[in-house]
Design a protein around this motif. Structure first.
Motif, short mmCIF file in Angstrom:
data_model
loop_
_atom_site.label_atom_id
_atom_site.label_comp_id
_atom_site.label_asym_id
_atom_site.label_seq_id
_atom_site.Cartn_x
_atom_site.Cartn_y
_atom_site.Cartn_z
N SER A 61 43.08 1.51 -20.73
CA SER A 61 41.72 1.02 -21.01
C SER A 61 41.09 0.65 -19.68
CB SER A 61 41.83 -0.21 -21.91
OG SER A 61 40.63 -0.92 -21.91
N GLU A 62 39.77 0.69 -19.62
CA GLU A 62 39.13 0.19 -18.40
C GLU A 62 37.84 -0.54 -18.74
OE1 GLU A 62 36.54 3.60 -16.32
OE2 GLU A 62 38.70 3.91 -16.10
N GLY A 63 37.38 -1.36 -17.82
CA GLY A 63 36.18 -2.16 -18.03
C GLY A 63 36.35 -3.50 -17.35
N PRO A 64 35.45 -4.44 -17.62
CA PRO A 64 35.57 -5.76 -17.00
C PRO A 64 36.85 -6.47 -17.44
CG PRO A 64 33.38 -5.44 -17.93
CD PRO A 64 34.23 -4.31 -18.42
N LEU A 65 37.61 -6.98 -16.48
CA LEU A 65 38.82 -7.77 -16.77
C LEU A 65 38.53 -9.21 -16.32
CD1 LEU A 65 42.49 -6.84 -15.98
CD2 LEU A 65 41.62 -9.07 -15.38
N THR B 190 44.14 -15.80 -29.70
CA THR B 190 43.01 -15.25 -30.46
C THR B 190 41.78 -15.26 -29.58
OG1 THR B 190 43.97 -16.16 -32.45
CG2 THR B 190 41.68 -15.49 -32.58
N PHE B 191 41.01 -14.18 -29.64
CA PHE B 191 39.80 -14.09 -28.82
C PHE B 191 38.65 -14.82 -29.49
CE2 PHE B 191 35.85 -11.65 -27.82
CZ PHE B 191 35.71 -12.13 -26.53
N SER C 91 41.72 -11.61 -20.12
CA SER C 91 40.85 -11.32 -21.24
C SER C 91 39.78 -10.35 -20.75
CB SER C 91 40.23 -12.63 -21.76
OG SER C 91 39.41 -12.37 -22.88
N GLY C 92 38.63 -10.31 -21.43
CA GLY C 92 37.55 -9.40 -21.05
C GLY C 92 37.68 -8.08 -21.80
N PRO C 93 36.62 -7.27 -21.78
CA PRO C 93 36.60 -6.03 -22.56
C PRO C 93 37.78 -5.09 -22.31
CG PRO C 93 34.40 -6.54 -21.79
CD PRO C 93 35.31 -7.55 -21.16
N PHE D 200 42.85 -9.58 -29.24
CA PHE D 200 43.45 -10.81 -28.72
C PHE D 200 43.59 -10.69 -27.21
CE2 PHE D 200 46.65 -7.99 -30.59
CZ PHE D 200 47.44 -7.68 -29.49
N THR D 201 43.77 -11.82 -26.56
CA THR D 201 43.90 -11.84 -25.10
C THR D 201 45.38 -11.99 -24.74
OG1 THR D 201 43.59 -14.22 -24.98
CG2 THR D 201 41.62 -12.88 -24.90
N PHE D 202 45.72 -11.67 -23.50
CA PHE D 202 47.12 -11.63 -23.07
C PHE D 202 47.50 -12.91 -22.34
CE2 PHE D 202 46.99 -6.67 -22.54
CZ PHE D 202 46.75 -6.55 -23.90
N ASN D 203 48.61 -13.52 -22.76
CA ASN D 203 49.12 -14.70 -22.06
C ASN D 203 50.02 -14.23 -20.91
OD1 ASN D 203 47.87 -16.04 -24.12
ND2 ASN D 203 49.73 -16.78 -25.10
#
Length: 408
Positions: A225-229, A345-346, A237-239, A191-194
């Motif tokens: 975690s790391e990666g595209p944000l 929800t993603f 969102s993003g990975p 899921f993504t963060f609000n």
């Protein structure tokens, strides 16, 4: 009326179809049927990957592949030695569905259409004589001796070998409890963060590599975690975020999705190193306005937003900036803290952590340790993955292992 089959598969999704096709190929004489509760089959396959179907991920070492499963890493390692990414590619190519690898490792059919996968499955079930029975919601499952009896709304079926491939289905989980199975309670994963914060307002659509950590009230790092944000209209969102949500599915649920995250916009750089770089930029570009050119590889809009948050005004040049302000900027670059207030929800990746307790399953065969001839494939088990094609790979591997075991 009781309809008898040798093997029944409950669930007309990815895992159910893959299991049925592999069973029928290995044992052409077996009478095989798929029971689907809805009026359509393979609905999740259809919408996955934005309608393109992210079939698997270009990860070809079992140990590395298994690391993408917050729940199931240890259990899937052995099965991946029998059937994993390379086998998936070969399986689909043999059936006229070539796959392609995208830059981020995700794999899709070259047609870029999930319908290609659906057509492949449907034509294989027809070729192999597998019965696909829709509108058959299961009401009860019982066992008399070695025979399973399954009652749907309007029919009764019996079989000697039963495969459960129903995904996150509370009704089926409840029926499995009557067979002695423990169900790990489901919580959302992926899921993504609000987040409402002026530092990211006006930046939707901006994507950058970052390191993100969930932190406790006393500042202790709980998850990283790391990666595209990706910054969105509702937050982040993003990975990088989706990985955190998957690994933190159990940890974040009790907070009612209200928690703090720290973002390092420069990945693994420290505040000391960053301050040194900023002092060097001050020496090299004394007359230049900080707002005019983005530095340290950041997107310009993000750089300007962090300058503003550090109290640095548009007209100020590097020479005019105090060390204190550069320290503020260094802190904003390395540890911007954001308050998360809820989740979204993603896209169509509705993934649930939870399901049949993995201790009750033999992962050499995917058979129940408590009930002989009862098998599981896919997300009905307490297995889930990060985004990128890994959840489908679990379905393919499980389906293949079940088929091998049933027809041995």
């Amino acid at each position: 009326m009781n309809t008898e089959y040798d093997i029944l598969i409950i669930g007309g999704g990815a895992a159910g179809f893959f299991t049925a096709i592999n069973v029928a190929e290995k044992d052409p004489k077996a009478r095989v049927a798929i029971l689907e509760r809805g009026k359509e089959v393979l609905t999740k396959v259809k919408i996955s990957g934005g309608g393109r179907c992210n079939v698997t991920h270009a990860e070809f070492i079992p140990q590395d592949l298994s690391k993408n499963y917050p729940r199931g890493e240890k259990e899937l390692l052995g099965p991946f030695h029998s059937f994993m990414t390379g086998d998936t590619i070969e399986w689909f190519e043999k059936r006229g569905v070539p796959l392609k690898i995208e830059e981020d490792g995700r794999m899709f059919p070259t047609s870029d259409s999930s319908q290609t996968i659906i057509d492949c499955f449907i034509s294989e079930t027809e070729r192999l004589g597998i019965s696909v029975l829709k509108n058959q919601p299961v009401k009860t499952i019982s066992k008399q001796g070695i025979v399973f009896e399954i009652n749907t709304t309007d029919r009764t079926f019996s079989c000697q070998k039963l495969v459960i491939a129903t995904g996150s289905n509370p009704k089926i989980w409840s029926l499995l409890k009557s067979f002695g199975h423990t169900i790990v309670p489901p919580v959302p994963s992926l899921f993504t963060f609000n987040i409402k914060d002026e530092r990211i307002e006006g930046l939707p659509g901006l994507s950058t590599e970052a390191s993100v950590a969930v932190v406790s009230k006393n500042g202790k790092t709980l998850l990283t975690s790391e990666g595209p944000l990706l910054i969105t209209h509702w937050g982040m969102s993003g990975p990088a975020i989706l990985k955190l949500s998957a690994w933190g599915a159990r940890l974040l649920e009790p907070t009612n999705y209200h928690f703090s995250v720290k973002v390092n916009w420069l990945l693994d750089a420290t505040e000391e190193e960053t301050l040194e770089e900023l002092m060097e930029l001050k020496k090299v570009h004394p007359k230049q306005s900080l707002h005019k050119y983005a530095q340290l590889g950041l997107p310009k809009r993000l750089w300007q937003s962090l300058l503003k948050a550090s109290g640095i005004f548009k007209e100020e040049s590097w020479a005019e900036i105090s060390k204190k302000k550069l320290q503020n900027l260094s802190s904003a670059l390395i540890q911007s803290q954001f308050e998360v207030a809820g989740k979204s929800t993603f896209k169509e990746e509705f993934v649930t952590a939870g399901g049949v307790d993995l201790k009750e399953v033999n992962f050499k065969t995917f058979e129940s340790k408590l009930n002989p001839n009862l098998y599981f494939a896919g997300e009905v088990l307490n297995i889930d993955a990060i985004t990128g094609g890994f959840n489908f790979q679990n379905a393919w591997t499980g389906g293949f292992m079940v088929a091998q075991s049933i027809t041995a």
